[in-house]
Design a protein around this motif. Structure first.
Motif, PDB file in Angstrom:
ATOM      1  N   UNK A 233      -4.389  -4.257   4.083  1.00 45.30           N
ATOM      2  CA  UNK A 233      -3.867  -3.091   4.966  1.00 45.30           C
ATOM      3  C   UNK A 233      -3.872  -3.837   6.414  1.00 45.30           C
ATOM      4  N   UNK A 234      -5.027  -4.517   6.745  1.00 44.14           N
ATOM      5  CA  UNK A 234      -4.963  -5.098   8.025  1.00 44.14           C
ATOM      6  C   UNK A 234      -3.620  -6.073   8.302  1.00 44.14           C
ATOM      7  N   UNK A 235      -3.441  -7.027   7.275  1.00 40.61           N
ATOM      8  CA  UNK A 235      -2.507  -7.838   7.333  1.00 40.61           C
ATOM      9  C   UNK A 235      -0.982  -7.226   7.714  1.00 40.61           C
ATOM     10  N   UNK A 236      -0.744  -6.002   6.842  1.00 42.73           N
ATOM     11  CA  UNK A 236       0.335  -5.276   6.988  1.00 42.73           C
ATOM     12  C   UNK A 236       0.407  -4.620   8.262  1.00 42.73           C
ATOM     13  N   UNK A 237      -0.708  -4.116   8.798  1.00 40.78           N
ATOM     14  CA  UNK A 237      -0.650  -3.382  10.214  1.00 40.78           C
ATOM     15  C   UNK A 237      -0.386  -4.051  11.404  1.00 40.78           C
ATOM     16  N   UNK A 238      -0.757  -5.466  11.263  1.00 44.35           N
ATOM     17  CA  UNK A 238      -0.698  -6.387  12.404  1.00 44.35           C
ATOM     18  C   UNK A 238       0.581  -7.354  12.278  1.00 44.35           C
ATOM     19  N   UNK A 239       1.296  -7.244  11.063  1.00 45.16           N
ATOM     20  CA  UNK A 239       2.338  -8.124  10.775  1.00 45.16           C
ATOM     21  C   UNK A 239       2.061  -9.688  10.531  1.00 45.16           C
ATOM     22  N   UNK A 240       0.889  -9.638   9.912  1.00 48.73           N
ATOM     23  CA  UNK A 240       0.417 -11.073   9.220  1.00 48.73           C
ATOM     24  C   UNK A 240       0.755 -11.227   7.875  1.00 48.73           C
ATOM     25  N   UNK A 241       1.012 -12.411   7.584  1.00 48.89           N
ATOM     26  CA  UNK A 241       1.213 -12.896   5.945  1.00 48.89           C
ATOM     27  C   UNK A 241      -0.136 -13.341   5.516  1.00 48.89           C
ATOM     28  N   UNK A 242      -0.232 -12.986   4.286  1.00 46.43           N
ATOM     29  CA  UNK A 242      -1.631 -12.852   3.724  1.00 46.43           C
ATOM     30  C   UNK A 242      -1.508 -13.601   2.250  1.00 46.43           C
ATOM     31  N   UNK A 243      -2.296 -14.536   1.892  1.00 52.91           N
ATOM     32  CA  UNK A 243      -2.348 -15.196   0.580  1.00 52.91           C
ATOM     33  C   UNK A 243      -3.635 -15.066  -0.048  1.00 52.91           C
ATOM     34  N   UNK A 244      -3.948 -14.662  -1.404  1.00 57.32           N
ATOM     35  CA  UNK A 244      -5.078 -14.566  -1.822  1.00 57.32           C
ATOM     36  C   UNK A 244      -5.492 -15.487  -3.015  1.00 57.32           C
TER      37      UNK A 244
END
Length: 463
Positions: A233-244
């Motif tokens: 949610x934080x990544x989506x909120x600030x426009x960051x790409x995220x990998x798990x």
């Protein structure tokens, strides 16, 4: 007097002067509010950085948070980047032996001269911010805030190609967060520092997610589903790409090897086989997986495979002092800085996985604000006997109190209370040899201070 002796005399005088100034600087920094008594506010450190011209924006940053594994992951990232020819800055905490360990330049603790140069540069601005805060009824800058300012200034002065920065606590309001990470790394999140971070893992995750910034790449280790959701949610909120980990990258194979483990890893940009890691425990394998993905994210946006030979050389050179570190033989003495339940669990699993002692005796000293009962319960199955003691830390739990907790868990016949750590270490070594011969071992754990003081007692002061 001949020129050579005169030069030697001047050098000796210079070194004495540097040592004196370093002691005074360290004393002044330590006189500030300690890092366990922090002020969750970025205003003071941001003001100092602004007065300095925001040096933390003069180089890219890989920023790390999480509950456990941050320091090891930071060191692994650093080692691979050094092998690639980059000049690195590393900021970690806490330190084992000297405050200078927290600030490293290209893999080595900052020299006293360079530490002093950075400290003396930032001190006038720290004093200005202290004075301004005092007029508003606020606190002086803390010990940790001052060290962050010194580190960021030293990295700019070096200069470094990249800074790998570990948060002190939390994320959003941690003093290191005046920098914007190009890559944000989140190691596994668990319960710790609840009085500052929150009473459940989602609250803690929300605070730690604050290091994920607009336009950055977030690389996330294995998490509970509710934690992963907060981070996504934080990544989506600030426009960051995220990998798990486990989804976008992960551990393919892991085998025990002499002196460490052999790994195969699927990175963001490709696969890497035949990797030797000179660290013990499955948790260190997962730290390596996250570290390698972070390097891929930093160098090629996660879209390019790194040179496998460079990766192999970088991993083979990794060291993580105080983390499942063998500091003596006959009997074998291992130190580990586990200081919370997640750390204790990783330690227990690593002992079961990577070591084969006929008998193992624990030397355990825990701080008063840590979950001692839970830590002892986790370690009980792998310790034949426990010697409870204390370190020199003013926060250390009384040996009598820790001994009572241990007796309830281990039984009185498996617990010895020794007030002084050096004596406790001697007693544990004797107990390890008793019935175990050369295959007996000693584990010293419970806090970073425990690991540090045992290392020092046994002459292992290099980091």
């Amino acid at each position: 007097m001949s020129p050579a002796p005169d030069a030697a005399r001047r050098e000796a005088e210079h070194n004495l002067d540097v040592m004196k100034r370093m002691r005074l600087a360290e004393k002044a920094i330590l006189a500030r509010a300690p890092e366990h008594d922090l002020e969750p506010d970025l205003d003071r450190i941001a003001a100092v950085m602004e007065l300095l011209g925001d040096p933390q924006r003069s180089y890219p940053v890989i920023h790390l948070t999480g509950t456990n594994g941050k320091t090891s992951t930071t060191r692994i990232i650093e080692s691979v980047l050094l092998e690639m020819g980059l000049k690195t800055g590393r900021f970690t905490s806490p330190h084992l032996h000297t405050i200078r360990e927290r600030i490293a330049l290209s893999g080595q603790p900052i020299s006293p001269e360079k530490f002093l140069a950075a400290y003396e540069d930032v001190l006038p601005f720290i004093e200005m911010v202290d004075a301004r805060s005092a007029t508003e009824g606020g606190p002086r800058m803390t010990f940790f805030e001052v060290l962050v300012a010194v580190a960021y200034a030293a990295f700019a002065d070096a200069p470094v190609d990249v800074a790998i920065v570990e948060v002190g606590m939390g994320g959003g309001w941690d003093a290191t967060n005046v920098a914007d990470g190009t890559v944000s790394v989140v190691t596994p999140i668990a319960m710790d520092h609840q009085h500052f971070l929150g009473n459940d893992v989602t609250e803690i995750a929300a605070e730690k997610a604050g290091i994920i910034k607009s336009g950055s790449l977030a690389v996330v280790g294995v998490q509970e589903p509710e934690v992963a959701q907060v981070l996504a949610h934080r990544a989506s909120e600030v426009g960051a790409r995220i990998s798990f980990e486990g989804n976008d990258f992960g551990l393919l194979t892991r085998d025990l090897a002499v002196g460490g483990q052999q790994l195969s890893i699927r990175g963001l940009g490709g696969d890497y086989d035949d990797l030797f890691l000179p660290l013990h425990g499955a948790h260190q394998a997962h730290n390596t997986v996250v570290a390698l993905a972070a390097v891929e994210a930093f160098l090629g946006g996660g879209e390019q495979r790194l040179d496998p030979e460079v990766v192999r050389a970088g991993l083979a050179a990794v060291a993580s002092p105080g983390r499942l570190e063998i500091v003596r033989r006959s009997p074998t003495v291992i130190v580990d800085a586990a200081h919370n339940t997640a750390g204790a669990l990783a330690l227990r699993n690593a002992l079961e996985d990577s070591f084969n002692f006929a008998r193992i005796v624990g030397v355990v000293a825990i701080l008063k604000d840590k979950p001692a009962t839970e830590m002892l319960e986790i370690l009980e199955p792998v310790l034949d006997h426990v010697v409870v003691t204390r370190t020199t830390s003013p926060r250390a739990m009384r040996p009598e109190d820790l001994g009572e907790l241990a007796a309830d868990i281990f039984g009185e016949d498996r617990v010895t209370v020794i007030h002084e750590l050096p004596d406790a270490l001697d007693v544990a070594a004797g107990l390890a040899d008793e019935g175990g011969g050369v295959s007996g071992g000693v584990l010293a754990t419970g806090s970073v201070t425990t690991a540090a003081e045992v290392r020092m007692l046994l002459g292992a002061t290099e980091v």
